[in-house]
Design a protein around this motif. Structure first.
Motif, short mmCIF file in Angstrom:
data_model
loop_
_atom_site.label_atom_id
_atom_site.label_comp_id
_atom_site.label_asym_id
_atom_site.label_seq_id
_atom_site.Cartn_x
_atom_site.Cartn_y
_atom_site.Cartn_z
N PRO A 113 -4.44 10.44 -1.74
CA PRO A 113 -4.42 9.35 -2.73
C PRO A 113 -3.87 8.07 -2.13
O PRO A 113 -2.93 8.08 -1.32
CB PRO A 113 -3.49 9.88 -3.83
CG PRO A 113 -3.31 11.33 -3.54
CD PRO A 113 -3.47 11.49 -2.07
N LEU A 114 -4.47 6.96 -2.52
CA LEU A 114 -4.09 5.64 -1.99
C LEU A 114 -3.99 4.66 -3.15
O LEU A 114 -4.81 4.69 -4.07
CB LEU A 114 -5.15 5.17 -1.00
CG LEU A 114 -4.96 3.80 -0.35
CD1 LEU A 114 -3.98 3.90 0.79
CD2 LEU A 114 -6.29 3.25 0.16
N ILE A 133 0.85 -1.19 0.00
CA ILE A 133 0.00 0.00 0.00
C ILE A 133 0.88 1.24 0.00
O ILE A 133 1.88 1.30 0.72
CB ILE A 133 -0.93 0.02 1.22
CG1 ILE A 133 -1.95 -1.13 1.14
CG2 ILE A 133 -1.68 1.35 1.33
CD1 ILE A 133 -2.92 -1.17 2.31
N THR A 134 0.49 2.22 -0.82
CA THR A 134 1.17 3.52 -0.80
C THR A 134 0.15 4.62 -0.62
O THR A 134 -0.99 4.53 -1.10
CB THR A 134 1.96 3.77 -2.10
OG1 THR A 134 1.07 3.71 -3.21
CG2 THR A 134 3.06 2.74 -2.29
N GLU A 135 0.56 5.68 0.11
CA GLU A 135 -0.22 6.90 0.24
C GLU A 135 0.61 8.05 -0.31
O GLU A 135 1.77 8.23 0.10
CB GLU A 135 -0.57 7.19 1.70
CG GLU A 135 -1.74 6.41 2.24
CD GLU A 135 -2.16 6.89 3.63
OE1 GLU A 135 -3.28 6.56 4.04
OE2 GLU A 135 -1.37 7.59 4.30
N ASN A 136 0.03 8.81 -1.22
CA ASN A 136 0.77 9.91 -1.84
C ASN A 136 2.10 9.44 -2.42
O ASN A 136 3.08 10.18 -2.44
CB ASN A 136 1.01 11.04 -0.84
CG ASN A 136 -0.10 12.07 -0.86
OD1 ASN A 136 -0.60 12.43 -1.93
ND2 ASN A 136 -0.50 12.52 0.32
N GLY A 137 2.13 8.17 -2.86
CA GLY A 137 3.34 7.64 -3.48
C GLY A 137 4.35 7.05 -2.52
O GLY A 137 5.37 6.49 -2.96
N TYR A 138 4.10 7.11 -1.20
CA TYR A 138 5.04 6.59 -0.21
C TYR A 138 4.50 5.30 0.39
O TYR A 138 3.32 5.21 0.74
CB TYR A 138 5.28 7.62 0.89
CG TYR A 138 5.98 8.87 0.40
CD1 TYR A 138 7.37 8.91 0.27
CD2 TYR A 138 5.24 10.00 0.05
CE1 TYR A 138 8.01 10.04 -0.18
CE2 TYR A 138 5.87 11.15 -0.41
CZ TYR A 138 7.27 11.16 -0.52
OH TYR A 138 7.90 12.28 -0.99
N PRO A 139 5.38 4.30 0.55
CA PRO A 139 4.90 3.01 1.08
C PRO A 139 4.45 3.12 2.53
O PRO A 139 5.05 3.83 3.33
CB PRO A 139 6.13 2.09 0.94
CG PRO A 139 7.29 3.02 0.85
CD PRO A 139 6.81 4.27 0.19
N SER A 178 -2.37 5.63 8.69
CA SER A 178 -2.03 6.60 7.65
C SER A 178 -0.70 7.28 7.98
O SER A 178 -0.41 7.59 9.14
CB SER A 178 -3.13 7.65 7.52
OG SER A 178 -2.74 8.68 6.63
N ILE A 179 0.08 7.50 6.94
CA ILE A 179 1.36 8.21 7.13
C ILE A 179 1.18 9.70 6.86
O ILE A 179 2.13 10.47 6.96
CB ILE A 179 2.46 7.64 6.22
CG1 ILE A 179 2.05 7.72 4.74
CG2 ILE A 179 2.78 6.20 6.61
CD1 ILE A 179 3.14 7.27 3.79
N ASN A 180 -0.06 10.11 6.52
CA ASN A 180 -0.34 11.53 6.25
C ASN A 180 -1.15 12.11 7.40
O ASN A 180 -2.36 12.32 7.30
CB ASN A 180 -1.12 11.67 4.93
CG ASN A 180 -0.29 11.31 3.72
OD1 ASN A 180 0.50 12.10 3.24
ND2 ASN A 180 -0.47 10.08 3.25
N THR A 181 -0.46 12.36 8.51
CA THR A 181 -1.16 12.81 9.72
C THR A 181 -1.08 14.32 9.92
O THR A 181 -1.60 14.83 10.91
CB THR A 181 -0.56 12.11 10.95
OG1 THR A 181 0.85 12.35 10.98
CG2 THR A 181 -0.82 10.61 10.90
#
Length: 686
Positions: free
Chosen positions: A662-663, A446-452, A650-653
């Motif tokens: 984006p996911l 899984i990636t969020e905003n392109g980051y794993p 989530s890594i986008n906190t």
């Protein structure tokens, strides 16, 4: 005077500063007053949230409003197509996505989705004639520093994408998952196995293993417990000499090729001798070296390695015919390929035999590496498994068209209610739309905003969950009044056999369909709703009823089905708003099956209803068939289910509730992979 000079200087300084900032202010103002984009983003945000709640029509309307402000926005167009797709308007979504592709705006994910959807909507049933398999993984039994297995006589797939290996040389049965990792060793209990040869599971839940040197058959559960053994050395009834291959019929009778006695012996599931056949008689000159065996549709197919053919018998052992004498070298293990074909392990290759016309075709030569393939079988994900006895090797082969792609992923919903904890529900299928099962946490990225995203947990797999969410939909057309007692009987039967494995809700498909009862609230209310004589109407709407029933199931996980109790006829307004193709697509695109229960046993089921059953993986049942409806839930639970639930942090906190995140999820197994992108908003107030 001094004060005035200071004031003038300050004014001049402010003016100069304003001149310096003017370009930036102008630019900011121009951006800030893009009210169309602000309005579009508000509608987009509502559309995304509605989509993840299963409100696809509302989501589509929101995306359409967003595109009214920004008609060229590709992201919003893609989301609109996805909402249409989940609403059952597959053709419209494909047309929209094709327009994005034609404009040169489609990314690789969208182009792959389009290719697979076009394949699914235009595909016909595959045949062995057009299928070619190539090696995707080799599992070596003899490693450099240890032996995992030796001389595998048989490989047998389980229901969850894994498989069993019968290790003749090490006297074990080994279980592996879909990734080829060892999960279980079964050694045959206190007595142990004496050169096990073949393995088969029966409808009674037991596994059966032949023991070539032990002249017997072992029976045990999937964990190797509760072992019993039957058969003994000899030539009399119920005795065996070198038993090899196994088959199980629809009534759980066991058939074994008794190589030393050149015959087939039939037992019941508890090991009691029934009969034997295959000796020389007036119309059959007898087996020379019976090997592989398979049975279905009241026929037993037996390979003979010396004769190089397949002989056909009925379940009572009466000889019918022989076939494939010209196309096989030394056939051994047989397994079912499809409704009318079997796979045959033949020397160093795998062949298919059409049992209707006797045509033999090459399925795979295992890239020219096969030596003595003793068994071949198709696993739960459509891979071809082969066991090479001489090379101590198991090979997993994948259909050529599936190599390096071939998985279709659909992210059903993202739940960000407990942000930053995120729950992702998804379904994975092969190119034909068949569920893809048996994946483990290490099969996902899984990636969020392109980051794993680290530490992804797999918390649910639908294929290992037998629980069923079902809606009982009542045909409330006026013509059903004469079958009202039969309808009540059907509802009673479904309710009483549900037990704890099925959660039932009841919907009446009248002029204005409603959910009338939930079994959780009690059986009395459930029956009362079905018994109400006022439910029938000349304006009963099946299409709206089915949409309403399915909408109750969209947000649930796992096995979901609509069970329609009907006399099989359509009313003039059954499909007034939604076409059968759209209804079938709505169910299929959301993983919901459709079953019809015919209470009339007179009219038959209409073509439209039969079509919806077939398209969604359901079936037609008759209330007054000998077994009644008792096996319905078993049939639903036996179907493969490719749903998975992933949980991660989530890594986008550090983003605001208005920021779209984006996911992307990727799944892979061997050389097959699939990816899908989506996105979500934090749960802040809208």
């Amino acid at each position: 005077m001094k004060t005035e000079n200071v004031f003038v200087k300050v004014k001049i300084g402010l003016f100069l500063l304003l001149l310096l900032l003017l370009p930036a202010i102008n630019s900011f103002t121009q951006d800030a007053i893009d009210l169309d984009m602000l309005s579009a983003r508000d509608e987009f945000k509502w559309g995304v949230k509605a989509y993840h709640r299963g409100l696809f029509n509302e989501a589509a309307r929101a995306f359409e409003k967003a595109l009214a402000y920004k008609p060229e926005n590709t992201e919003m167009q893609e989301w609109l197509g996805q909402a249409w797709f989940r609403s059952g308007f597959t053709d419209a979504s494909i047309h929209l996505w094709e327009s994005i592709q034609a404009a040169g705006e489609a990314d690789s994910l969208l182009m792959n989705k389009l290719e697979i959807l076009k394949y699914q909507t235009g595909v016909t049933a595959g045949t062995p004639d057009s299928v070619r398999y190539l090696p995707a993984m080799e599992l070596e039994g003899i490693q450099e520093d240890y032996t995992l297995f030796r001389r595998p006589a048989s490989v047998y797939p389980d229901d969850n994408g894994g498989f069993y290996i019968v290790s003749y040389g090490t006297n074990e049965v080994l279980g592996f998952n879909s990734n080829g990792a060892l999960t279980n060793r079964i050694n045959g209990g206190l007595e142990g196995f004496n050169h096990p040869f073949d393995i088969k599971t029966a409808g009674n839940g037991y596994l059966y293993v032949t023991e070539f040197n032990g002249d017997r058959i072992s029976r045990f559960d999937s964990n190797g417990r509760g072992i019993i053994k039957f058969g003994e050395s000899g030539r009399k009834d119920g005795q065996l000499l070198g038993p090899q291959y196994l088959a199980v019929d629809e009534k759980n009778f066991i058939y074994v090729t008794d190589s030393g006695n050149r015959r087939v012996v039939k037992f019941d599931g508890d090991g009691n001798f029934i009969l034997s056949f295959g000796r020389n008689n007036y119309n059959f000159d007898g087996f020379k070296s019976p090997t592989g065996i398979e049975c279905f549709d009241e026929r037993v197919y037996v390979a003979d390695a010396d004769r190089g053919d397949i002989s056909v018998f009925d379940y009572s052992g009466n000889y019918i015919a022989s076939m494939a004498a010209e196309g096989l070298y030394a056939p051994e293990g047989i397994s079912r390929l499809d409704e009318r074909s079997v796979l045959v392990a033949d020397s160093g290759r795998v062949m298919s035999l059409n049992v209707d016309n006797g045509i033999v075709r090459l399925v795979s030569d295992i890239d020219g590496k096969g030596r003595r393939v003793t068994k071949a079988a198709i696993d739960a994900n459509g891979n071809l498994l082969t066991a090479d006895f001489d090379l101590s090797r198991i090979t997993v082969l994948t259909e050529l068209s599936n190599m390096y792609s071939g998985l279709f992923m659909q992210i059903d919903r993202i739940d960000s209610t407990n942000y930053p904890e995120i729950i992702a529900d998804l379904r994975i299928m092969d190119r034909t739309g068949a569920p893809f099962v048996g994946l483990s946490p290490n099969n996902f990225v899984i990636t969020e905003n392109g980051y794993p995203v680290p530490d992804v947990e797999l918390v649910y797999t639908g294929n290992t969950d037998d629980h069923i969410e079902a809606v009982v939909l009542l045909d409330c057309a006026a013509g059903m009044q004469e079958f009202h007692p039969d309808m009540i009987k059907a509802v009673n039967s479904l309710m009483n056999s549900a037990g704890e494995r099925a959660a039932l809700r009841l919907v009446t498909a009248g002029a204005n369909p409603v959910t009338d009862a939930d079994l959780v609230e009690g059986s009395r209310q459930f029956i009362a709703a079905a018994s109400n004589p006022e439910i029938f109407s000349d304006d009963a709407r099946f299409d709206l009823g089915l949409r309403h029933a399915a909408s109750d199931l969209v947000s649930w996980r796992g096995r979901r089905t609509v069970i329609y109790i009907t006399d099989g006829r359509n009313s003039p307004v059954s499909f007034e708003q939604y076409h059968p193709v759209e209804l079938a697509a709505y169910l299929k695109n959301n993983g919901i099956s459709f079953y019809c229960v015919d209470v009339s046993n007179v009219n038959g089921i209409s073509e439209e209803l039969s079509y919806i059953c077939e398209e969604t993986g359901g079936a037609v049942l008759y209330l007054y068939q000998p077994e009644g409806l008792s096996r319905l839930y078993d049939d639903i639970a036996d179907e493969s289910d490719g749903t998975y639930t992933l949980v991660f942090e989530s890594i986008n906190t550090n983003l605001s509730p208005d920021d779209f995140i984006p996911l992307e999820v990727e799944s892979f197994l061997y050389n097959r992979s699939g990816r899908e992108s989506t996105g979500y908003f934090q749960p802040g107030t809208f």
